[in-house]
Design a protein around this motif. Structure first.
Motif, PDB file in Angstrom:
ATOM      1  N   GLU A  44       0.835  -1.185   0.000  1.00  0.00           N
ATOM      2  CA  GLU A  44       0.000   0.000   0.000  1.00  0.00           C
ATOM      3  C   GLU A  44       0.876   1.242   0.000  1.00  0.00           C
ATOM      4  N   ARG A  45       0.378   2.293  -0.640  1.00  0.00           N
ATOM      5  CA  ARG A  45       1.037   3.600  -0.621  1.00  0.00           C
ATOM      6  C   ARG A  45       0.043   4.622  -0.109  1.00  0.00           C
ATOM      7  N   ASP A  46       0.472   5.427   0.844  1.00  0.00           N
ATOM      8  CA  ASP A  46      -0.371   6.471   1.424  1.00  0.00           C
ATOM      9  C   ASP A  46       0.425   7.777   1.405  1.00  0.00           C
ATOM     10  N   GLY A  47       0.304   8.511   0.323  1.00  0.00           N
ATOM     11  CA  GLY A  47       1.066   9.751   0.182  1.00  0.00           C
ATOM     12  C   GLY A  47       2.555   9.473   0.143  1.00  0.00           C
ATOM     13  N   ASN A  48       3.274   9.978   1.145  1.00  0.00           N
ATOM     14  CA  ASN A  48       4.723   9.800   1.189  1.00  0.00           C
ATOM     15  C   ASN A  48       5.127   8.603   2.042  1.00  0.00           C
ATOM     16  N   VAL A  49       4.196   7.683   2.300  1.00  0.00           N
ATOM     17  CA  VAL A  49       4.465   6.509   3.126  1.00  0.00           C
ATOM     18  C   VAL A  49       4.172   5.246   2.318  1.00  0.00           C
ATOM     19  N   SER A  50       5.115   4.311   2.337  1.00  0.00           N
ATOM     20  CA  SER A  50       4.962   3.050   1.620  1.00  0.00           C
ATOM     21  C   SER A  50       5.035   1.894   2.608  1.00  0.00           C
ATOM     22  N   TYR A  51       4.151   0.902   2.421  1.00  0.00           N
ATOM     23  CA  TYR A  51       4.096  -0.273   3.289  1.00  0.00           C
ATOM     24  C   TYR A  51       4.515  -1.499   2.481  1.00  0.00           C
ATOM     25  N   LEU A  52       5.489  -2.248   3.012  1.00  0.00           N
ATOM     26  CA  LEU A  52       6.038  -3.383   2.282  1.00  0.00           C
ATOM     27  C   LEU A  52       6.120  -4.617   3.162  1.00  0.00           C
ATOM     28  N   ARG A  53       6.123  -5.789   2.488  1.00  0.00           N
ATOM     29  CA  ARG A  53       6.319  -7.038   3.199  1.00  0.00           C
ATOM     30  C   ARG A  53       7.156  -7.987   2.340  1.00  0.00           C
ATOM     31  N   CYS A  54       7.750  -8.982   2.994  1.00  0.00           N
ATOM     32  CA  CYS A  54       8.533  -9.999   2.297  1.00  0.00           C
ATOM     33  C   CYS A  54       7.604 -11.108   1.800  1.00  0.00           C
ATOM     34  N   TYR A  55       8.132 -11.992   0.968  1.00  0.00           N
ATOM     35  CA  TYR A  55       7.243 -12.921   0.268  1.00  0.00           C
ATOM     36  C   TYR A  55       6.703 -14.047   1.154  1.00  0.00           C
ATOM     37  N   GLN A  56       7.271 -14.242   2.348  1.00  0.00           N
ATOM     38  CA  GLN A  56       6.701 -15.240   3.265  1.00  0.00           C
ATOM     39  C   GLN A  56       6.026 -14.582   4.467  1.00  0.00           C
ATOM     40  N   GLU A  57       5.684 -13.329   4.363  1.00  0.00           N
ATOM     41  CA  GLU A  57       4.970 -12.626   5.433  1.00  0.00           C
ATOM     42  C   GLU A  57       3.511 -12.429   5.019  1.00  0.00           C
ATOM     43  N   LEU A  58       2.603 -12.915   5.843  1.00  0.00           N
ATOM     44  CA  LEU A  58       1.180 -12.817   5.532  1.00  0.00           C
ATOM     45  C   LEU A  58       0.571 -11.523   6.040  1.00  0.00           C
ATOM     46  N   GLY A  59       1.193 -10.906   7.042  1.00  0.00           N
ATOM     47  CA  GLY A  59       0.691  -9.655   7.587  1.00  0.00           C
ATOM     48  C   GLY A  59       0.810  -8.521   6.586  1.00  0.00           C
ATOM     49  N   HIS A  60       0.112  -7.422   6.868  1.00  0.00           N
ATOM     50  CA  HIS A  60       0.037  -6.279   5.963  1.00  0.00           C
ATOM     51  C   HIS A  60       1.414  -5.731   5.602  1.00  0.00           C
ATOM     52  N   HIS A  61       2.318  -5.662   6.560  1.00  0.00           N
ATOM     53  CA  HIS A  61       3.652  -5.112   6.277  1.00  0.00           C
ATOM     54  C   HIS A  61       4.614  -5.453   7.405  1.00  0.00           C
ATOM     55  N   SER A  62       5.880  -5.420   7.091  1.00  0.00           N
ATOM     56  CA  SER A  62       6.938  -5.485   8.110  1.00  0.00           C
ATOM     57  C   SER A  62       7.849  -4.271   8.011  1.00  0.00           C
ATOM     58  N   LEU A  63       7.714  -3.509   6.924  1.00  0.00           N
ATOM     59  CA  LEU A  63       8.548  -2.324   6.705  1.00  0.00           C
ATOM     60  C   LEU A  63       7.665  -1.164   6.290  1.00  0.00           C
ATOM     61  N   VAL A  64       7.875  -0.025   6.952  1.00  0.00           N
ATOM     62  CA  VAL A  64       7.230   1.221   6.555  1.00  0.00           C
ATOM     63  C   VAL A  64       8.345   2.184   6.148  1.00  0.00           C
ATOM     64  N   LEU A  65       8.248   2.723   4.951  1.00  0.00           N
ATOM     65  CA  LEU A  65       9.175   3.746   4.479  1.00  0.00           C
ATOM     66  C   LEU A  65       8.441   5.076   4.476  1.00  0.00           C
ATOM     67  N   THR A  66       8.954   6.023   5.248  1.00  0.00           N
ATOM     68  CA  THR A  66       8.330   7.336   5.358  1.00  0.00           C
ATOM     69  C   THR A  66       9.285   8.392   4.808  1.00  0.00           C
ATOM     70  N   GLU A  67       8.871   9.058   3.727  1.00  0.00           N
ATOM     71  CA  GLU A  67       9.723  10.114   3.160  1.00  0.00           C
ATOM     72  C   GLU A  67       9.653  11.335   4.070  1.00  0.00           C
ATOM     73  N   GLN A  68      10.818  11.765   4.559  1.00  0.00           N
ATOM     74  CA  GLN A  68      10.880  12.870   5.504  1.00  0.00           C
ATOM     75  C   GLN A  68      12.274  13.492   5.448  1.00  0.00           C
ATOM     76  N   ASP A  69      12.461  14.570   6.221  1.00  0.00           N
ATOM     77  CA  ASP A  69      13.711  15.326   6.142  1.00  0.00           C
ATOM     78  C   ASP A  69      14.878  14.615   6.798  1.00  0.00           C
ATOM     79  N   GLU A  70      14.603  13.728   7.765  1.00  0.00           N
ATOM     80  CA  GLU A  70      15.678  13.058   8.490  1.00  0.00           C
ATOM     81  C   GLU A  70      15.624  11.553   8.268  1.00  0.00           C
TER      82      GLU A  70
END
Length: 346
Positions: A44-70
């Motif tokens: 899923e993508r929500d504006g400047n935030v992306s939600y990702l998961r690996c191929y053996q993960e059934l949950g919605h995500h294990s990684l959130v990437l948030t575009e920000q200044d730091e």
């Protein structure tokens, strides 16, 4: 009829290493790394935030990437074993006088209510949650194996594996003891500082049969709230070697490896996300612990280099060394991130 186990309440418990929210200055470069190269699915993508998961993960995500200044870690999240454990942990934190913040359901897409706090001593931002949606991947990406969320792609990272964090030598004893006493992590392997034999140099701890779901390490610069790396799991040693070839061709920045740790006995490769410069470990193998009476293994200073690297690139463990790379040395981790604040990520 109730189950026998339902008659007893073990109290709140951590189930697993859940998700990490990484701030990045360049979301597209980070997606090239995690999605296109490591092979994670962007759920899923929500504006400047992306939600990702690996191929053996059934949950919605294990990684959130948030575009920000730091390029900071916004949150390290752990899933608890039962829905009520979120509230029970919140009550215990309040009893200890630890400031907490309730993170409402949906603040992080696909995830239920969480409790957020800074770890006493280390000041790392931890979040505890239970509820997590389990969406199906798009049909074209879906695996025929029901235990996989999607087809294997890219380098084929299977799941998030562990966090490795740092705090100062003056606070590590407090922080390491607290995560064991309050969150229930078990110390599996550890070492003390050579010149401060009552101070933890590094501790590898877990709530699962893995040697570590969380490692806590003394930062030589005396800083708290630091990340060393987040690790993602590959299936085989050979996958790490293939990943090394691919990543070199893509000019992804290397740290140390590939090699094998003595501690944990897994194959490692340290690399850097080109969008954020966060350090990532590609990790395969390792042994599992099933003994209920496991006694933590202490590494003495003279043997510690073999603990860091059993074979492969030697990791310089001399105090104060600034050689080719000290990314794998438990006592010499380079400071990376400023102190976080107790604000909700997402």
């Amino acid at each position: 009829m109730t189950r026998f186990s339902d008659r007893f309440d073990p109290g709140p418990q951590i189930a697993q290493c859940g998700t990490v929210n990484l701030g990045t200055r360049d979301l597209e470069k980070s997606l090239f790394f995690f999605r296109d190269t490591l092979g994670m699915e962007e759920v899923e993508r929500d504006g400047n935030v992306s939600y990702l998961r690996c191929y053996q993960e059934l949950g919605h995500h294990s990684l959130v990437l948030t575009e920000q200044d730091e390029n900071i870690v916004n949150a390290f999240s752990f899933r608890v074993k039962r829905p009520q454990d979120v509230e029970l942990f919140a009550e215990e934190l309040a009893r200890q006088g630890i400031e907490t913040l309730e993170v409402p359901a949906g603040t992080e897409r696909g995830r239920g209510t969480a409790v957020r706090f800074l770890v006493p001593g280390s000041q790392h931002p931890f979040e505890l949650y239970y509820d997590m949606e389990k969406p199906l991947a798009p049909e074209a990406m879906r695996s025929r194996l029901p235990s996989n969320s999607s087809k294997r792609r890219g380098l084929g990272v299977r799941r998030i594996d562990h966090f490795n964090v740092q705090t100062s030598p003056d606070t590590i004893n407090q922080a390491e003891r607290w995560v064991r006493d309050t969150l229930g992590f078990k110390r599996r392997e550890f070492a003390h500082l050579a010149d401060r034999r009552d101070t933890v140099l590094a501790s590898w701890m877990s709530v699962t049969p893995q040697v570590h779901d969380l490692a806590m390490v003394a930062n030589a610069a005396g800083k708290t709230a630091q990340l060393h790396h987040v690790a993602f799991n590959l299936q085989d040693f050979s996958d790490v070697l293939s990943a090394a070839d691919t990543l070199r061709d893509l000019d992804v920045s290397y740290g140390v490896g590939p090699g094998k740790h003595g501690i944990g006995q897994a194959m490692y490769l340290y690399i850097h996300d080109p969008g954020s410069d966060h350090r990532v470990e590609i990790y395969a193998g390792g042994y599992l612990i099933f003994d209920p009476d496991w006694e933590a293994i202490e590494w003495q200073p003279e043997a510690f280099p073999e603990g860091m690297t059993w074979y492969g690139d030697p990791i310089d463990t001399r105090p104060g060394s600034r050689g080719r790379d000290t990314t794998g040395c438990a006592g010499l981790y380079l400071p990376q991130h400023p102190r976080p604040k107790l604000v909700a990520a997402g």
